[in-house]
Motif scaffolding. Structure first.
Motif, PDB file in Angstrom:
ATOM      1  N   LEU A   1      -2.189   9.730   4.141  1.00  0.00           N
ATOM      2  CA  LEU A   1      -3.301   8.983   4.736  1.00  0.00           C
ATOM      3  C   LEU A   1      -2.976   7.496   4.810  1.00  0.00           C
ATOM      4  O   LEU A   1      -3.283   6.834   5.826  1.00  0.00           O
ATOM      5  N   THR A   2      -2.345   6.970   3.773  1.00  0.00           N
ATOM      6  CA  THR A   2      -1.979   5.553   3.764  1.00  0.00           C
ATOM      7  C   THR A   2      -0.986   5.246   4.871  1.00  0.00           C
ATOM      8  O   THR A   2      -1.111   4.230   5.578  1.00  0.00           O
TER       9      THR A   2
ATOM     10  N   ARG B   1       2.534   6.453  -7.113  1.00  0.00           N
ATOM     11  CA  ARG B   1       1.522   7.311  -7.714  1.00  0.00           C
ATOM     12  C   ARG B   1       1.790   8.779  -7.418  1.00  0.00           C
ATOM     13  O   ARG B   1       1.483   9.648  -8.236  1.00  0.00           O
ATOM     14  N   ARG B   2       2.376   9.065  -6.272  1.00  0.00           N
ATOM     15  CA  ARG B   2       2.777  10.451  -5.982  1.00  0.00           C
ATOM     16  C   ARG B   2       3.888  10.886  -6.943  1.00  0.00           C
ATOM     17  O   ARG B   2       3.848  12.002  -7.493  1.00  0.00           O
TER      18      ARG B   2
ATOM     19  N   ASN C   1      -3.100  15.911  -4.223  1.00  0.00           N
ATOM     20  CA  ASN C   1      -3.996  14.839  -3.795  1.00  0.00           C
ATOM     21  C   ASN C   1      -3.233  13.539  -3.577  1.00  0.00           C
ATOM     22  O   ASN C   1      -3.515  12.783  -2.632  1.00  0.00           O
ATOM     23  N   ALA C   2      -2.262  13.258  -4.452  1.00  0.00           N
ATOM     24  CA  ALA C   2      -1.450  12.048  -4.304  1.00  0.00           C
ATOM     25  C   ALA C   2      -0.614  12.107  -3.026  1.00  0.00           C
ATOM     26  O   ALA C   2      -0.438  11.084  -2.344  1.00  0.00           O
TER      27      ALA C   2
ATOM     28  N   ALA D   1       1.139   4.043  -3.092  1.00  0.00           N
ATOM     29  CA  ALA D   1       0.906   5.470  -2.862  1.00  0.00           C
ATOM     30  C   ALA D   1       2.137   6.293  -3.236  1.00  0.00           C
ATOM     31  O   ALA D   1       2.021   7.376  -3.822  1.00  0.00           O
TER      32      ALA D   1
ATOM     33  N   THR E   1      -2.957  11.389  -0.206  1.00  0.00           N
ATOM     34  CA  THR E   1      -3.273   9.962  -0.183  1.00  0.00           C
ATOM     35  C   THR E   1      -2.131   9.161   0.428  1.00  0.00           C
ATOM     36  O   THR E   1      -2.358   8.224   1.210  1.00  0.00           O
ATOM     37  N   GLU E   2      -0.901   9.531   0.097  1.00  0.00           N
ATOM     38  CA  GLU E   2       0.260   8.835   0.672  1.00  0.00           C
ATOM     39  C   GLU E   2       0.324   9.055   2.184  1.00  0.00           C
ATOM     40  O   GLU E   2       0.575   8.108   2.947  1.00  0.00           O
TER      41      GLU E   2
ATOM     42  N   ASP F   1       0.835  -1.207   0.000  1.00  0.00           N
ATOM     43  CA  ASP F   1       0.000   0.000   0.000  1.00  0.00           C
ATOM     44  C   ASP F   1       0.869   1.257   0.000  1.00  0.00           C
ATOM     45  O   ASP F   1       0.552   2.236  -0.693  1.00  0.00           O
TER      46      ASP F   1
END
Length: 477
Positions: free
Chosen positions: A385-386, A270-271, A378-379, A267, A382-383, A263
């Motif tokens: 948050l992960t 994708r960042r 946003n990426a 993330a 998300t990272e 995970d």
């Protein structure tokens, strides 16, 4: 009208019958370890295959982006018929005659500079490829946890079933004794009813355990994408439970999970891909310099030439000023220019540079840059948050394994005490110092303690394997 007899239920019934009467057969003795169950699930799972297809598509996107840097070479061939007044493309003159025209060209072009947009597109697609590959690992890891949980559920309910059978035997023995005492008048109907109730409870516990074990086997079979052939699970070694390590710290497990957990890898990649997306969007705002060249030729059925050695006639072209004598000129014979000759005569080449300068395109470039920046932000969120969710999950897992291990050790003491209490009450009951209610309570407490210990035994094993999952260790007994 006779009904059709389905073959599959008959085959299944025969297989189950053979399993029941031939416990030593190959069909009944097929055993599957936890590692084999996990490997089978990961190999046959459809979601895993879909994720692998997505990764393969991302790999093709990388190849496509790399190929976009190479020169492009294109050719064309055209043949058509002109009617009415039209320009002959070989002579650039108007003609009213119907004409057949053929043209051929070959052109090559290569982009020399475009703000490094193509290079950054390659890097962006590589990060997306890495993310999709990690997504395959993520699905396998999630599937592994599901198989582990279900596998231990099978073991738990199997042991609960065995314990329920033993409890049912004890309850039946007690009921038989109560019936003997009741016949000779040493026990009352209430005592007999209590014993009968204990048998009913034991039978209910056995039925529940059997149903849950069958359900767990069915779920495990579905996870493995396996057919209806029966199989058995393999017991974990005794040391797998007795030697559980509960000395892990939150930071120790979390730091290792940051490296191994897919995970986090997804993330992060994708960042990085979103960051390269900004560079791609900015590169499209820069001028584009390209170099190209091409060759071209054509043919027209209307193209002809004069045959100077053959005079077909004469035409008047004027008069002499003094004598008014007619002046005539010879008319030479014409011939169509052959196809091959026209291709040779009309052959031309071109080579040069092209500078494309974007000036105004409805503000699309600036909007795309702002969108790329928002995607990157946003990426990053998300990272974060992960990572935050991972830290919480690891904290719970570390706490769970320690707390469950304490409950397991306490359950061992509780079972020993309940077993001793049941034995003492039973002895007192046999000599008339305890009533049927006392022995039923003691027996129920013993049963509850035994069931609780079985459940905690496999629960603590599950919690320890979750720690192995976050540490990136292979899940096995």
């Amino acid at each position: 009208m006779p009904t059709k007899l389905s073959i599959k239920p008959v085959i299944r019934a025969v297989a189950l019958f053979l399993t029941a009467i031939l416990p030593g057969s190959a069909l009944a003795q097929q055993k599957i370890s936890l590692e084999q169950a996990i490997d089978s699930a990961c190999l046959n799972n459809i979601q895993v295959r879909q994720a692998q297809f997505e990764a393969a598509i991302s790999d093709e996107n990388v190849k496509l982006a790399k190929g976009d840097q190479l020169p492009t070479v294109n050719g064309s061939i055209a043949a058509y018929r002109l009617f009415g007044r039209a320009v002959d493309p070989t002579t650039y003159q108007y003609s009213n005659a119907a004409t057949t025209v053929s043209q051929g060209s070959l052109y090559a072009n290569v982009t020399l500079f475009q703000g490094f947009a193509k290079i950054n597109t390659i890097k962006q697609n590589k990060y997306l490829l890495s993310a999709d590959k990690s997504n395959v690992d993520k699905i396998k890891n999630d599937l592994t946890l599901s198989v582990l949980t279900t596998y231990l559920s099978v073991l738990t309910n199997r042991d609960l079933q065995a314990a329920a059978k033993k409890q049912l035997e004890i309850a039946k023995e007690e009921l038989a004794r109560q019936k003997k005492f009741f016949k000779v008048g040493q026990k009352t109907l209430a005592d007999l009813s209590q014993a009968t109730s204990q048998v009913a409870n034991a039978e209910a516990n056995l039925t529940n355990a059997q149903n849950e074990m069958e359900r767990a086997y069915l779920t495990l079979s579905h996870l493995m994408e396996r057919d209806d052939q029966p199989f058995l699970v393999i017991d974990p070694p005794k040391k797998a439970i007795d030697d559980i390590n509960t000395g892990f710290t939150l930071n120790e497990v979390y730091q290792k999970a940051l490296i191994t957990n897919p995970d986090i890898t997804i993330a992060g990649n994708r960042r990085l891909a979103a960051e390269k997306g900004i560079a791609v969007a900015k590169g499209l705002r820069a001028p584009q310099l390209s170099f190209g060249g091409g060759i071209n030729t054509s043919y027209s059925s209307a193209q002809n030439t004069v045959v100077a050695t053959q005079i077909a006639g004469s035409v008047p072209i004027g008069v002499v000023e003094n004598s008014n004598a007619t002046v005539i000129a010879p008319v030479f014979q014409n011939r169509n220019v052959p196809f091959g000759e026209q291709l040779k005569n009309n052959f031309n080449q071109a080579v040069g540079f092209t500078l494309f300068i974007p000036i105004a395109n409805g503000n699309q470039t600036n909007i795309n840059i702002r969108k790329a920046k928002l995607n990157y932000q946003n990426a990053m969120a998300t990272e974060d948050l992960t990572k935050n969710n991972l830290r919480k999950a690891v904290a719970e897992a570390v706490w769970d394994v320690k707390a469950t291990n304490k409950r397991y050790k306490a359950a061992q003491v509780t079972l020993k005490a309940a077993e001793d209490a049941f034995r003492v009450v039973r002895q007192r009951y046999n000599v008339g110092l305890a009533n049927s209610l006392d022995i039923n309570v003691a027996e129920n407490e013993f049963n509850i303690a035994e069931f609780a210990l079985i459940q905690l035994r496999y629960e603590v094993l599950l919690k320890s394997k979750v720690i192995d999952y976050y540490l990136g260790n292979k899940i096995r007994f």
